[in-house]
Design a protein around this motif. Structure first.
Motif, short mmCIF file in Angstrom:
data_model
loop_
_atom_site.label_atom_id
_atom_site.label_comp_id
_atom_site.label_asym_id
_atom_site.label_seq_id
_atom_site.Cartn_x
_atom_site.Cartn_y
_atom_site.Cartn_z
N ILE A 2 0.84 -1.20 0.00
CA ILE A 2 0.00 0.00 0.00
C ILE A 2 0.87 1.26 0.00
CG2 ILE A 2 -1.68 1.34 1.32
CD1 ILE A 2 -2.92 -1.29 2.23
N ASP A 3 1.92 1.23 0.83
CA ASP A 3 2.83 2.37 0.87
C ASP A 3 3.52 2.56 -0.48
OD1 ASP A 3 2.22 2.89 3.47
OD2 ASP A 3 3.92 1.78 4.31
N PHE A 4 3.87 1.44 -1.10
CA PHE A 4 4.53 1.50 -2.41
C PHE A 4 3.63 2.18 -3.44
CE2 PHE A 4 5.20 -0.34 -6.62
CZ PHE A 4 6.57 -0.16 -6.79
N THR A 6 0.96 4.23 -2.79
CA THR A 6 0.46 5.56 -2.42
C THR A 6 1.55 6.61 -2.23
OG1 THR A 6 0.48 4.93 -0.06
CG2 THR A 6 -1.57 4.56 -1.30
N GLN A 7 2.78 6.18 -2.04
CA GLN A 7 3.85 7.15 -1.74
C GLN A 7 3.99 8.24 -2.81
OE1 GLN A 7 7.65 5.41 -0.74
NE2 GLN A 7 8.75 7.31 -1.16
N ALA A 10 1.89 11.51 -2.60
CA ALA A 10 2.12 12.50 -1.54
C ALA A 10 2.65 13.80 -2.12
CB ALA A 10 3.10 11.93 -0.51
N TYR A 238 5.14 5.14 -12.29
CA TYR A 238 5.64 4.46 -11.09
C TYR A 238 7.12 4.07 -11.26
CZ TYR A 238 1.44 3.86 -8.20
OH TYR A 238 0.37 4.07 -7.37
N TYR A 242 10.42 5.44 -8.94
CA TYR A 242 11.24 4.61 -8.07
C TYR A 242 12.64 4.36 -8.63
CZ TYR A 242 7.36 3.72 -4.92
OH TYR A 242 6.35 3.89 -4.01
#
Length: 274
Positions: A2-4, A6-7, A10, A238, A242
């Motif tokens: 989830i963090d991956f 949604t980050q 931000a 994405y 990253y």
């Protein structure tokens, strides 16, 4: 996980990147279905490259980039028609002459224009630098272009499959051709800020070709191509976030990779050795 997922959201610039890349990808993919069907791949390349001097001139006079790009997109279409109809030069040669000349003009203008803005972003895209005003502009132009395509989709499809029959039942092929070229100019302007001038043609061709490999029905192509393009846009953003890669080219690489997978899958299903 989830963090991956949604980050990136931000950050406002990433929100704009996701939004504008998906909008541009969907519009390009819908148009690509007709371009692929009609064999207009080179026309997409011509118009997308020809808008470069318009963008640079717009910067010089302090006008919005959008206006300069749109003006030169229409100018390129008109010049191609003049060269094609007024001489014995064939259409593909006319497109080659016009788009290479205008693209070279744009590069020359970039080289001699003092700027506090990196005009190379026009050539290679600057998706992460898109403002909310740019995003609203992109969405507005995309909605106009999509509406025109959807309203005239039956006539455009008939024109693409059988221009003679379209003419026989009262449809004006020249008018439809002009409409499609105008939409192509608008679409090039939308995609310009996402992947830059150089890679616009990829977004205008790869989704339609990929969808064509998956289905023989044009109606299915019209929804399959934008879905695949939107997925590639999201995945590309994405990956670029990253791996810290250029966002526009990464999106195009995702589209190219998907095409390769689909092509290899079809070859394997038909027993063709790779």
């Amino acid at each position: 996980m989830i963090d991956f997922l949604t980050q990136p959201f931000a950050f406002e610039f990433m929100q704009r990147a996701f939004l504008t890349s998906v909008v541009a990808a969907v519009l390009c993919a819908v148009l690509s279905c007709w371009l692929v069907l009609m064999g207009w791949s080179l026309m997409g390349d011509a118009v997308s490259h020809a808008v470069l001097p318009g963008v640079v001139l717009a910067y010089i006079v302090g006008a919005p980039f959008f206006l300069g790009a749109l003006l030169f997109g229409f100018l390129a279409v008109a010049l191609i028609g003049v060269v094609r109809d007024g001489t014995r030069v064939k259409e593909d040669a006319a497109m080659g002459v016009v788009f290479t000349s205008l693209f070279a003009l744009g590069l020359v203008l970039i080289s001699v224009t003092p700027s506090h803005v990196d005009l190379n972003h026009i050539v290679f895209g600057n998706l992460l630098g898109v403002s909310w005003a740019d995003a609203v502009q992109i969405i507005g132009v995309a909605l106009v272009a999509l509406a025109a395509l959807l309203i005239k989709r039956r006539d455009l499809t008939l024109f693409a499959f059988d221009a003679r029959h379209a003419r026989a039942i009262g449809i004006n092929p020249r008018l439809l051709s002009g409409l499609l070229l105008a939409i192509l100019a608008l679409t090039s302007v939308v995609a310009l800020q996402v992947v830059g001038v150089v890679l616009v043609v990829a977004m205008l061709i790869i989704p339609g070709v990929t969808a064509r490999l998956l289905t023989d029905r044009f109606g299915r192509m019209l929804w399959l191509a934008p879905v695949l393009a939107a997925v590639c846009a999201v995945v590309g953003v994405y990956i670029s976030y990253y791996l810290d890669t250029a966002t526009g080219p990464t999106i195009v690489l995702c589209q190219g990779a998907l095409f390769a997978v689909v092509k290899l899958g079809r070859m394997a299903s038909h027993g063709v050795r790779v």
